[in-house]
Design a protein around this motif. Structure first.
Motif, PDB file in Angstrom:
ATOM      1  N   UNK A   8      -0.852   7.759  -7.335  1.00  0.00           N
ATOM      2  CA  UNK A   8      -0.597   8.176  -5.960  1.00  0.00           C
ATOM      3  C   UNK A   8      -1.240   7.222  -4.961  1.00  0.00           C
ATOM      4  N   UNK A   9      -0.820   7.364  -3.693  1.00  0.00           N
ATOM      5  CA  UNK A   9      -1.353   6.549  -2.598  1.00  0.00           C
ATOM      6  C   UNK A   9      -1.928   7.477  -1.546  1.00  0.00           C
ATOM      7  N   UNK A  10      -3.078   7.138  -0.941  1.00  0.00           N
ATOM      8  CA  UNK A  10      -3.674   7.997   0.086  1.00  0.00           C
ATOM      9  C   UNK A  10      -2.751   8.131   1.295  1.00  0.00           C
ATOM     10  N   UNK A  11      -2.867   9.232   2.047  1.00  0.00           N
ATOM     11  CA  UNK A  11      -2.072   9.395   3.269  1.00  0.00           C
ATOM     12  C   UNK A  11      -2.391   8.313   4.298  1.00  0.00           C
ATOM     13  N   UNK A  12      -1.469   8.108   5.240  1.00  0.00           N
ATOM     14  CA  UNK A  12      -1.665   7.116   6.302  1.00  0.00           C
ATOM     15  C   UNK A  12      -2.914   7.465   7.100  1.00  0.00           C
ATOM     16  N   UNK A  13      -3.759   6.455   7.304  1.00  0.00           N
ATOM     17  CA  UNK A  13      -5.006   6.659   8.020  1.00  0.00           C
ATOM     18  C   UNK A  13      -6.191   6.935   7.121  1.00  0.00           C
ATOM     19  N   UNK A  14      -5.942   7.163   5.817  1.00  0.00           N
ATOM     20  CA  UNK A  14      -7.030   7.438   4.884  1.00  0.00           C
ATOM     21  C   UNK A  14      -7.151   6.381   3.793  1.00  0.00           C
ATOM     22  N   UNK A  15      -6.465   5.248   3.962  1.00  0.00           N
ATOM     23  CA  UNK A  15      -6.550   4.185   2.965  1.00  0.00           C
ATOM     24  C   UNK A  15      -7.948   3.562   2.985  1.00  0.00           C
ATOM     25  N   UNK A  16      -8.407   3.084   1.839  1.00  0.00           N
ATOM     26  CA  UNK A  16      -9.717   2.419   1.800  1.00  0.00           C
ATOM     27  C   UNK A  16      -9.730   1.181   2.689  1.00  0.00           C
ATOM     28  N   UNK A  17     -10.895   0.887   3.245  1.00  0.00           N
ATOM     29  CA  UNK A  17     -11.035  -0.292   4.091  1.00  0.00           C
ATOM     30  C   UNK A  17     -11.842  -1.379   3.382  1.00  0.00           C
ATOM     31  N   UNK A  18     -12.116  -1.177   2.082  1.00  0.00           N
ATOM     32  CA  UNK A  18     -12.880  -2.160   1.328  1.00  0.00           C
ATOM     33  C   UNK A  18     -12.066  -2.646   0.129  1.00  0.00           C
ATOM     34  N   UNK A  19     -12.722  -3.333  -0.806  1.00  0.00           N
ATOM     35  CA  UNK A  19     -12.008  -3.945  -1.925  1.00  0.00           C
ATOM     36  C   UNK A  19     -11.446  -2.923  -2.909  1.00  0.00           C
ATOM     37  N   UNK A  20     -11.875  -1.666  -2.816  1.00  0.00           N
ATOM     38  CA  UNK A  20     -11.315  -0.645  -3.696  1.00  0.00           C
ATOM     39  C   UNK A  20      -9.828  -0.412  -3.421  1.00  0.00           C
ATOM     40  N   UNK A  21      -9.339  -0.902  -2.275  1.00  0.00           N
ATOM     41  CA  UNK A  21      -7.906  -0.782  -1.951  1.00  0.00           C
ATOM     42  C   UNK A  21      -7.039  -1.392  -3.052  1.00  0.00           C
ATOM     43  N   UNK A  22      -7.490  -2.507  -3.619  1.00  0.00           N
ATOM     44  CA  UNK A  22      -6.674  -3.208  -4.612  1.00  0.00           C
ATOM     45  C   UNK A  22      -6.646  -2.480  -5.953  1.00  0.00           C
ATOM     46  N   UNK A  23      -7.542  -1.521  -6.136  1.00  0.00           N
ATOM     47  CA  UNK A  23      -7.587  -0.760  -7.383  1.00  0.00           C
ATOM     48  C   UNK A  23      -7.001   0.641  -7.214  1.00  0.00           C
ATOM     49  N   UNK A  24      -6.347   0.886  -6.079  1.00  0.00           N
ATOM     50  CA  UNK A  24      -5.663   2.162  -5.902  1.00  0.00           C
ATOM     51  C   UNK A  24      -4.620   2.339  -6.997  1.00  0.00           C
ATOM     52  N   UNK A  25      -4.445   3.540  -7.520  1.00  0.00           N
ATOM     53  CA  UNK A  25      -3.446   3.751  -8.578  1.00  0.00           C
ATOM     54  C   UNK A  25      -2.049   3.272  -8.194  1.00  0.00           C
ATOM     55  N   UNK A  26      -1.648   3.493  -6.941  1.00  0.00           N
ATOM     56  CA  UNK A  26      -0.316   3.063  -6.512  1.00  0.00           C
ATOM     57  C   UNK A  26      -0.176   1.549  -6.550  1.00  0.00           C
ATOM     58  N   UNK A  27      -1.237   0.831  -6.193  1.00  0.00           N
ATOM     59  CA  UNK A  27      -1.183  -0.631  -6.239  1.00  0.00           C
ATOM     60  C   UNK A  27      -1.166  -1.136  -7.678  1.00  0.00           C
ATOM     61  N   UNK A  28      -1.955  -0.528  -8.544  1.00  0.00           N
ATOM     62  CA  UNK A  28      -1.942  -0.924  -9.953  1.00  0.00           C
ATOM     63  C   UNK A  28      -0.567  -0.684 -10.569  1.00  0.00           C
ATOM     64  N   UNK A  29       0.070   0.404 -10.181  1.00  0.00           N
ATOM     65  CA  UNK A  29       1.417   0.706 -10.673  1.00  0.00           C
ATOM     66  C   UNK A  29       2.405  -0.371 -10.214  1.00  0.00           C
ATOM     67  N   UNK A  30       2.274  -0.795  -8.956  1.00  0.00           N
ATOM     68  CA  UNK A  30       3.183  -1.829  -8.463  1.00  0.00           C
ATOM     69  C   UNK A  30       2.931  -3.159  -9.156  1.00  0.00           C
ATOM     70  N   UNK A  31       1.665  -3.518  -9.396  1.00  0.00           N
ATOM     71  CA  UNK A  31       1.374  -4.769 -10.098  1.00  0.00           C
ATOM     72  C   UNK A  31       2.048  -4.781 -11.473  1.00  0.00           C
ATOM     73  N   UNK A  32       1.971  -3.657 -12.165  1.00  0.00           N
ATOM     74  CA  UNK A  32       2.607  -3.572 -13.476  1.00  0.00           C
ATOM     75  C   UNK A  32       4.121  -3.687 -13.384  1.00  0.00           C
ATOM     76  N   UNK A  33       4.695  -3.073 -12.354  1.00  0.00           N
ATOM     77  CA  UNK A  33       6.148  -3.149 -12.170  1.00  0.00           C
ATOM     78  C   UNK A  33       6.580  -4.579 -11.857  1.00  0.00           C
ATOM     79  N   UNK A  34       5.825  -5.252 -10.988  1.00  0.00           N
ATOM     80  CA  UNK A  34       6.138  -6.649 -10.653  1.00  0.00           C
ATOM     81  C   UNK A  34       6.049  -7.532 -11.895  1.00  0.00           C
ATOM     82  N   UNK A  35       5.014  -7.328 -12.691  1.00  0.00           N
ATOM     83  CA  UNK A  35       4.837  -8.120 -13.906  1.00  0.00           C
ATOM     84  C   UNK A  35       6.003  -7.910 -14.868  1.00  0.00           C
ATOM     85  N   UNK A  36       6.449  -6.673 -15.019  1.00  0.00           N
ATOM     86  CA  UNK A  36       7.573  -6.382 -15.919  1.00  0.00           C
ATOM     87  C   UNK A  36       8.850  -7.063 -15.435  1.00  0.00           C
ATOM     88  N   UNK A  37       9.144  -6.962 -14.142  1.00  0.00           N
ATOM     89  CA  UNK A  37      10.354  -7.601 -13.585  1.00  0.00           C
ATOM     90  C   UNK A  37      10.293  -9.114 -13.747  1.00  0.00           C
TER      91      UNK A  37
END
Length: 424
Positions: free
Chosen positions: A41-70
């Motif tokens: 999942x991805x946090x609601x608008x306005x509640x996203x992390x403002x630090x490096x933990x943003x890149x480890x959000x589950x939604x971002x990890x899911x997209x990285x895997x999808x991009x790699x597969x494509x």
């Protein structure tokens, strides 16, 4: 220019476009929802992390895997299909790496945009003397920003290093290919310059334009949803009134206006740049001959050739005059456009300073992406003129008729040769 580096470009690029559209549609209609159902999942608008933990959000990890597969599916298919192509590894997998790193760089911009809201609101509260604010509130945010900045620097440095090698490999591929066909190419005006200088300039320009184009596309993919979400804060525009998805339509209109304006104003410039390269080459060639032959580079001949150079430059200066009027008018107006459109919202007090900062940044990112042609037009003009010169090589290699301007040059050279030989 392309098939020396990319395998079967006339088939590769259309298949890439089709595969990209399929991948995007699958992501938005199936992939994203599937990830949410699996817990990515991805946090609601306005509640996203403002630090490096943003890149480890589950939604971002899911997209990285999808991009790699494509990427593995597409590049793997072409790697097998073009297994004998000497540059397939660089052109396929290298291109995919550049695309992913560019997307990651855009995500860094998203983190910085998320950072602007708490920093802007904290600054507003401190200036209005709200209680409970300490110096460490600012220092903590600044430490977070330093972490983001160092990551951005690290990614940019490595990207520039890899991209430079990538582009030089492309230039090497063009150079090797043209030199293998040298007997067909040597009679064309400025053949040596086209192999040595034009391929170098072509590669260098593509390095900048290509990265900018990929960045523009990735910025649109990432920031358009952010801009649509931020549109909820802007419900009224000057003169126009209320419209849905306000910021999105503003960015689209303003960018389309600027692109159309400069495309019309600069329509003559590619041909003039092409002619400029030709008259400069003719002048330089005569001077080179004059170094070894006393009967060449005579004053009358050199004067005539330099007059051609001067005439073309003066013509270019005139056309660049009104082009720059349109360009600078648009760029100056661009600096005030979003602020002018947000005046009713600001006066109504519907947004904080932090949200204003977010809106300005997101709008700037999206409009700059839409303004790719505006920002790159003068460079594109130079690239088009180089492309015209190298197309003559393509025609000679494929035993096709040369462009009209090259045919006229060869006819003139043949005529001058007959006169020099005393033929009627």
């Amino acid at each position: 220019m392309f098939h020396s580096f990319f395998p079967q470009p006339k088939l590769l690029f259309p298949s890439l476009a089709v595969w990209s559209v399929i991948a995007i549609l699958v992501w938005y209609f199936v992939g994203a929802d599937l990830g949410i159902s699996l817990g990515f999942t991805h946090p609601p608008e306005g509640q996203e992390p403002i630090d490096l933990s943003f890149f480890l959000l589950p939604s971002n990890l899911w997209f990285y895997g999808y991009f790699f597969l494509c990427t593995v599916i597409f590049c793997g298919f072409w790697q097998v299909k073009a297994k004998n192509h000497p540059w397939a590894l660089w052109s396929l997998w290298g291109s995919a790496l550049i695309v992913f790193v560019t997307y990651f760089s855009v995500q860094i911009s998203v983190v910085i945009n998320n950072f602007r809201r708490p920093m802007g609101d904290l600054l507003q509260n401190a200036l209005s003397k709200q209680p409970g604010i300490t110096v460490w509130d600012f220092y903590d945010l600044q430490i977070i920003f330093v972490q983001i900045a160092f990551l951005s620097m690290f990614v940019s440095i490595l990207t520039d290093f890899f991209t430079s090698h990538y582009i030089f490999r492309w230039r090497t591929a063009m150079n090797d290919f043209y030199m293998s066909k040298w007997e067909k190419l040597r009679h064309i005006e400025g053949a040596s310059q086209r192999v040595q200088e034009d391929t170098m300039r072509f590669a260098n320009i593509l390095e900048g334009l290509g990265i900018s184009l990929i960045n523009a596309v990735m910025t649109l993919v990432v920031f358009l949803p952010i801009l649509l979400a931020l549109s909820s804060y802007v419900t009224e525009l000057p003169i126009i009134g209320e419209i849905p998805h306000t910021l999105f339509w503003l960015a689209l209109f303003w960018s389309a206006f600027g692109t159309g304006l400069l495309a019309v104003a600069g329509i003559k410039l590619p041909g003039l740049n092409f002619r400029n390269q030709r008259v400069e080459a003719a002048y330089r060639k005569e001077l080179v001959y004059g170094e070894d032959h006393a009967d060449r580079a005579q004053p009358l001949t050199v004067t005539e050739l330099f007059n051609n150079v001067r005439r073309n430059y003066f013509r270019m200066y005139f056309h660049y005059l009104y082009f720059n009027v349109a360009r600078y008018f648009y760029l100056q107006a661009d600096a005030l456009f979003v602020l002018f459109m947000l005046v009713p919202t600001i006066v109504a007090g519907k947004i904080t300073y932090g949200i204003f900062q977010q809106i300005s940044t997101a709008f700037g990112q999206v409009s700059n992406s839409f303004q790719y042609l505006v920002n790159s037009w003068t460079t594109i003009i130079e690239l088009l003129s180089i492309h015209k010169r190298l197309k003559a090589f393509e025609a000679a290699i494929d035993d096709e008729p040369l462009p009209a301007i090259d045919q006229r040059y060869l006819e003139r050279e043949e005529h001058d040769g007959e006169i020099a030989a005393g033929k009627p």
